[in-house]
Write an enzyme that holds these catalytic residues in place. Structure first.
Site, PDB file in Angstrom:
ATOM      1  N   ASN A  83      76.351   9.935   7.600  1.00  0.00           N
ATOM      2  CA  ASN A  83      75.003  10.131   7.054  1.00  0.00           C
ATOM      3  C   ASN A  83      74.418   8.766   6.698  1.00  0.00           C
ATOM      4  O   ASN A  83      75.085   7.747   6.818  1.00  0.00           O
ATOM      5  CB  ASN A  83      75.045  11.068   5.841  1.00  0.00           C
ATOM      6  CG  ASN A  83      76.005  10.559   4.792  1.00  0.00           C
ATOM      7  OD1 ASN A  83      75.786   9.499   4.217  1.00  0.00           O
ATOM      8  ND2 ASN A  83      77.094  11.280   4.566  1.00  0.00           N
ATOM      9  N   LYS A 127      88.544   7.738  24.089  1.00  0.00           N
ATOM     10  CA  LYS A 127      87.115   8.028  24.184  1.00  0.00           C
ATOM     11  C   LYS A 127      86.885   9.182  25.162  1.00  0.00           C
ATOM     12  O   LYS A 127      87.290   9.109  26.331  1.00  0.00           O
ATOM     13  CB  LYS A 127      86.368   6.774  24.653  1.00  0.00           C
ATOM     14  CG  LYS A 127      84.886   6.985  24.672  1.00  0.00           C
ATOM     15  CD  LYS A 127      84.130   5.756  25.146  1.00  0.00           C
ATOM     16  CE  LYS A 127      82.657   6.113  25.247  1.00  0.00           C
ATOM     17  NZ  LYS A 127      82.066   5.831  26.517  1.00  0.00           N
TER      18      LYS A 127
END
Ligand SMILES: Cc1cc2nc3c(=O)[nH]c(=O)nc-3n(C[C@H](O)[C@H](O)[C@H](O)COP(=O)(O)O)c2cc1C
Length: 401
Positions: free
Chosen positions: A208, A288
């Site tokens: 955030n 990844k």
């Protein structure tokens, strides 16, 4: 207030240096132990005998004269407060870059107490963009505080901003800093700061906007109010660590929880200013994920642990637990429910839908909502000022029987 308090009075090379004699006299009259410290350049404006006579203590100028003890350290560490009045543009700028080239600057740098600065200079010097930047740098440190200057007739004959603040106001501000300086004496404090990052794979994460600035400001202020230990558990490695505070850097919610549990049992006040990620990936991949391999089907989220609730369950009598609620609009009823649900003592709520405050901003505007339902509103201001207001509320509750 000033009785037996050790005050280092710094005097720099400004026409206003003569006014420091009166400040010295007032402080001595109120029972303070004043140690005058002059920059070598200030000797051009006033004689050190003036300060030695008024204070009853030797005026210190030369940093290499005393060879028995490292006096700039022993003096600054034993001081309750530091006042530099008048403060020249030169000395302010040196301090903002940590330059200690005389006894005054070296001892101010090593001071562990708040340093109050009363600038005095011509308006053009005061408004110079570099001087303004240097003042802001010092203010942001949390250790240096400013009073004035004010507008009026300047020594050069011009009218403008740059006159040293009135003696009464300087002394009032000094007293304010001194009284705050001890209201957290002996308290062990934990503060969390920043947004936690929950990694999906080795490069992607969910987090955030929280910058950690509010938590860092709260921690710095707590140190200057005399807390015996301030532990800041922060994700914000980009922010400079507040002065006097022990910082533990963490990245995700799990690490933040571990760190909190390590110190929680031994703490008196816990402020959860961090924005903990509400959701975390069900699985974290240690490579990844490739876009072509149907990446969206592999990423699933679940609710994260509620660390405020975990702490609330372990809370002992005498511990004071404070949460933050960053909401897009909220009602007091919602916040009161949260206080009950989380067994918290106080919730600090901010409406993040408002422009220019809250997460990632240098400013905030908060409602401090207490267990008894009372609310204190703090109007929009820099986070360091909001931090001061929050501690004022907490200390008032802790002091009031
Ligand atoms: C007559 C005179 C008055 C001065 N007044 C001021 C002043 O009020 N404020 C200031 O910042 N500098 C003032 N200066 C410049 C400082 O004295 C100069 O920058 C000096 O190097 C500051 O030294 P210090 O910071 O070590 O005390 C003045 C200089 C002169 C010659």
């Amino acid at each position: 207030m000033f009785f037996k308090k050790k005050i280092v009075l710094g005097i720099t090379a400004s026409i206003a240096a003569y006014k420091a004699a009166s400040i010295c006299s007032r402080l001595v009259g109120m029972g303070a132990v004043v140690i005058p410290v002059m920059t070598p350049n200030s000797l051009n404006f006033i004689n050190p005998i003036t300060f030695s006579s008024i204070s009853g203590n030797k005026t210190i100028i030369d940093q290499f004269r005393n060879q028995k003890i490292i006096y700039h350290i022993s003096l600054s560490h034993s001081a309750d407060i530091f006042l530099i009045a008048p403060a020249s543009a030169d000395t302010i700028s040196k301090l903002s870059y940590g330059i200690g080239d005389n006894f005054l600057t070296t001892s101010a740098i090593s001071a562990k107490c708040p340093v109050l600065i009363a600038p005095a200079m011509n308006e053009s010097m005061y408004l110079d963009p570099i001087i303004q930047k240097n003042i802001q740098r010092l203010e942001r440190s949390g250790k240096y505080f400013f009073t004035g200057p004010k507008s009026g007739k300047l020594a050069c004959g011009e009218e403008g901003l740059g006159r040293m603040e009135d003696e009464e106001i300087i002394i009032e501000k000094l007293g304010e800093l001194l009284s705050h300086n001890n209201d957290l004496k002996g308290k062990k404090i934990i503060i969390t700061a920043g947004g936690t990052k929950e990694f999906i794979d080795t490069v992607r994460y969910i987090s955030n906007k929280s910058s950690g600035k509010m938590g860092h400001a709260l921690a710095g202020e707590a140190y200057f109010r005399g807390a015996s230990e301030v532990i800041l558990i922060s994700t914000a490695k980009n922010l400079s660590p507040p002065y006097g505070v022990k910082v533990e850097y963490v990245e995700n919610t799990g690490e933040m929880k571990e760190s909190l549990l390590k110190y929680f049992a031994n703490s008196d006040i816990i402020i959860m200013a961090a924005a903990v990620s509400d959701i975390i990936p069900v699985q974290k991949y240690d490579f990844k994920l490739k876009k072509k391999n149907d990446i969206l089907s592999k990423i699933k989220f679940k609710e994260n642990e509620d660390i405020l609730k975990i702490l609330a369950e372990r809370k002992k009598k005498g511990q004071y637990l404070i949460g933050f609620a960053a909401e897009s609009g909220y009602s007091t009823i919602d916040i009161m429910e949260k206080i009950k649900d989380k067994n918290a003592d106080m919730i600090i709520a901010n409406d993040i839908s408002k422009e220019g405050i809250g997460m990632d901003s240098d400013f905030n505007e908060v409602d401090i909502i207490k267990k008894d339902g009372s609310i204190k509103k703090l109007a929009r201001n820099e986070k360091r000022i909001i931090a001061r207001g929050i501690w004022d509320e907490i200390t008032e509750i802790l002091i009031t029987p």
